[in-house]
Write an enzyme that holds these catalytic residues in place. Structure first.
Site, short mmCIF file in Angstrom:
data_model
loop_
_atom_site.label_atom_id
_atom_site.label_comp_id
_atom_site.label_asym_id
_atom_site.label_seq_id
_atom_site.Cartn_x
_atom_site.Cartn_y
_atom_site.Cartn_z
N GLU A 89 45.08 -26.86 45.11
CA GLU A 89 46.17 -26.12 45.80
C GLU A 89 46.70 -27.25 47.21
OE1 GLU A 89 42.78 -23.52 46.92
OE2 GLU A 89 43.49 -23.69 48.92
N CYS A 109 34.35 -29.15 44.77
CA CYS A 109 33.97 -30.33 45.65
C CYS A 109 32.18 -30.17 45.58
CB CYS A 109 34.33 -30.06 47.02
SG CYS A 109 33.87 -31.14 48.39
N HIS A 218 31.76 -31.48 63.25
CA HIS A 218 31.46 -30.22 63.25
C HIS A 218 30.19 -29.80 64.13
CE1 HIS A 218 34.72 -29.42 60.75
NE2 HIS A 218 34.15 -30.06 59.59
N CYS A 335 40.82 -25.03 53.06
CA CYS A 335 40.78 -25.58 51.93
C CYS A 335 40.23 -24.86 50.87
CB CYS A 335 39.64 -26.63 52.14
SG CYS A 335 40.06 -27.69 53.62
N1 SAH Z 1 36.09 -33.23 52.41
C1 SAH Z 1 37.05 -33.53 53.49
C2 SAH Z 1 38.47 -32.55 53.63
C3 SAH Z 1 38.12 -31.55 54.07
S1 SAH Z 1 39.36 -30.41 54.56
C4 SAH Z 1 36.35 -33.32 54.85
O1 SAH Z 1 35.18 -33.06 54.66
O2 SAH Z 1 36.86 -34.04 55.88
C5 SAH Z 1 39.99 -30.91 56.33
C6 SAH Z 1 39.06 -30.09 57.27
O3 SAH Z 1 38.94 -28.62 57.25
C7 SAH Z 1 37.54 -30.58 57.32
O4 SAH Z 1 37.13 -30.91 58.57
C8 SAH Z 1 36.93 -29.38 56.94
O5 SAH Z 1 35.70 -29.34 57.10
C9 SAH Z 1 37.59 -28.18 57.54
N2 SAH Z 1 37.45 -26.96 56.71
C10 SAH Z 1 37.28 -26.49 55.61
N3 SAH Z 1 37.14 -25.35 55.53
C11 SAH Z 1 37.31 -24.83 56.75
C12 SAH Z 1 37.50 -23.49 57.16
N4 SAH Z 1 37.23 -22.08 56.36
N5 SAH Z 1 37.80 -23.22 58.42
C13 SAH Z 1 37.89 -24.17 59.38
N6 SAH Z 1 37.98 -25.57 58.90
C14 SAH Z 1 37.50 -25.68 57.61
#
Ligand code: SAH
Length: 361
Positions: A89, A109, A218, A335
């Site tokens: 996506e 992932c 985070h 994501c």
């Molecule tokens: N693998 C990469 C890209 C992830 S997506 C990474 O870890 O950075 C981009 C951001 O969205 C990341 O900071 C991820 O931790 C965050 N993210 C993923 N799912 C989420 C959700 N359900 N709510 C809020 N942030 C989320």
């Protein structure tokens, strides 16, 4: 699966064209066609035979748009199908200054962060460089862009997957997407987001493609981070900060931390305080994100008001921070949510089908 033509740089296409005994200028025609998001069989000017032998060896359409969901705020969420039937996506966010596309780097992932939908079924496979690029090429074409006048102006590697866990393909993609003569999106307009795979962060600093580096932090302590991100057991926050500083020294790029606010985990006053102590004085920016709640994951977000309060504390503590506008939440904006939802729906239909078949017997 056949090979992916979009994996190749212009120079590699030139070598291919020579190897296939075609005239030199065919490589430019081919490249232009690909950059315009065309299928091999639709590229104008090439002979039928040449197209046919290309399509025998290479995927004609490595990435196709299966469905588009439009959010009330104008954000578009794309479900793409790969040539082996896997789904990924992407998101297109429209801003005044241009259009930002969020691309995926893996199917699934393996990082398994506690709040994220992408890791729900583990890693299925890496995307090739061309499969990452083709996501942009087909969306750019769909919204009226060409290779010369692109409609997708910015790219974030924040879809499903961990880009630095698919390092070689991600770097090849970055080289090809920034190459002059192609779709040529500048490194300044590209952000790579990682959960903090430290050795690869050092490698990336040496590649000579100065993209913006974003790290999903985070949490401000290793113990708290490990509760929500398994990768925190492999690399400490101190190691991540050092790798970010190195990236800044080598590329001159300020780095950004993502911080998704999760109730009871990282969103209280004391967490803001610890974050300030950790990052004060560093050339970085903090991007706060309100959690997009994923139903399979048992975590809740905080209210907008609480998020602004958290932001205020960081700013008062001297950090540069913003609260990211929650976009596309009504269409599964986070994501992996769209794919996860889609797979669950397919599963439900399959079961329902079985049930009906059983009922009929
Ligand atoms: N693998 C990469 C890209 C992830 S997506 C990474 O870890 O950075 C981009 C951001 O969205 C990341 O900071 C991820 O931790 C965050 N993210 C993923 N799912 C989420 C959700 N359900 N709510 C809020 N942030 C989320």
């Amino acid at each position: 699966m056949k090979e992916i033509l979009q994996d190749l740089s212009l120079d590699e296409l030139r070598a291919l064209v020579a190897e296939m005994n075609e005239q030199k200028f065919r490589a430019d025609q081919l490249y232009r066609g690909l950059m315009q998001g065309k299928k091999i069989t639709d590229i104008p000017g090439l002979s039928k035979e040449f197209r046919k032998s290309l399509a025998e060896r290479f995927e004609n359409e490595p990435v196709s748009i299966r469905e588009v969901f439009r959010s009330s705020d104008g954000t578009e969420k794309y479900l793409f199908e790969l040539s082996d039937g896997n789904l990924i996506e992407g998101v297109l966010m429209r801003y005044k200054y241009g259009n930002t596309q969020c691309v995926s780097t893996q199917v699934g992932c393996r990082m398994n962060c506690a709040f994220c939908a992408s890791g729900l079924n583990g890693l299925i496979r890496n995307l090739t460089a061309g499969e990452i690029l083709a996501q942009i090429l087909c969306v750019n074409a769909r919204i009226g862009g060409t290779a010369e006048k692109r409609a997708v102006t910015n790219v974030v590697l924040m879809g499903s997957g961990e880009p630095l866990d698919n390092y070689a393909n991600t770097v090849r993609f970055l080289k090809n997407v920034t190459a002059p003569g192609g779709i040529c999106i500048s490194g300044r307009n590209i952000s790579l987001s990682t959960c903090g795979i430290v050795p690869r962060m050092y490698d990336l600093a040496e590649e000579g493609i100065p993209v913006n580096l974003t790290v999903s932090l985070h949490a401000a302590t290793d113990a708290e981070r490990a509760r929500i991100m398994p990768v925190a057991k492999a690399y400490t926050i101190a190691e991540i900060l050092k790798a970010c500083e190195n990236y800044f020294e080598k590329t001159g790029r300020r780095y950004i931390f993502e911080y998704s606010l999760i109730a009871g985990e990282n969103a209280d006053k004391e967490h803001a305080q610890k974050l300030i102590e950790l990052l004060k004085g560093k050339p970085c920016h903090v991007n706060l994100i309100r959690l997009n709640e994923v139903k399979e994951r048992n975590l809740s977000g905080i209210t907008e008001k609480e998020a602004y309060r958290f932001l205020g504390m960081l700013e008062k503590g001297g950090l540069s921070a913003t609260l990211r506008r929650q976009i596309g939440a009504d269409i599964g904006g986070a994501c992996g949510q769209l794919r996860a939802g889609y797979l669950a729906e397919e599963e439900r239909k399959k079961k329902e089908g079985q049930q009906t078949a059983e009922d009929e017997v």
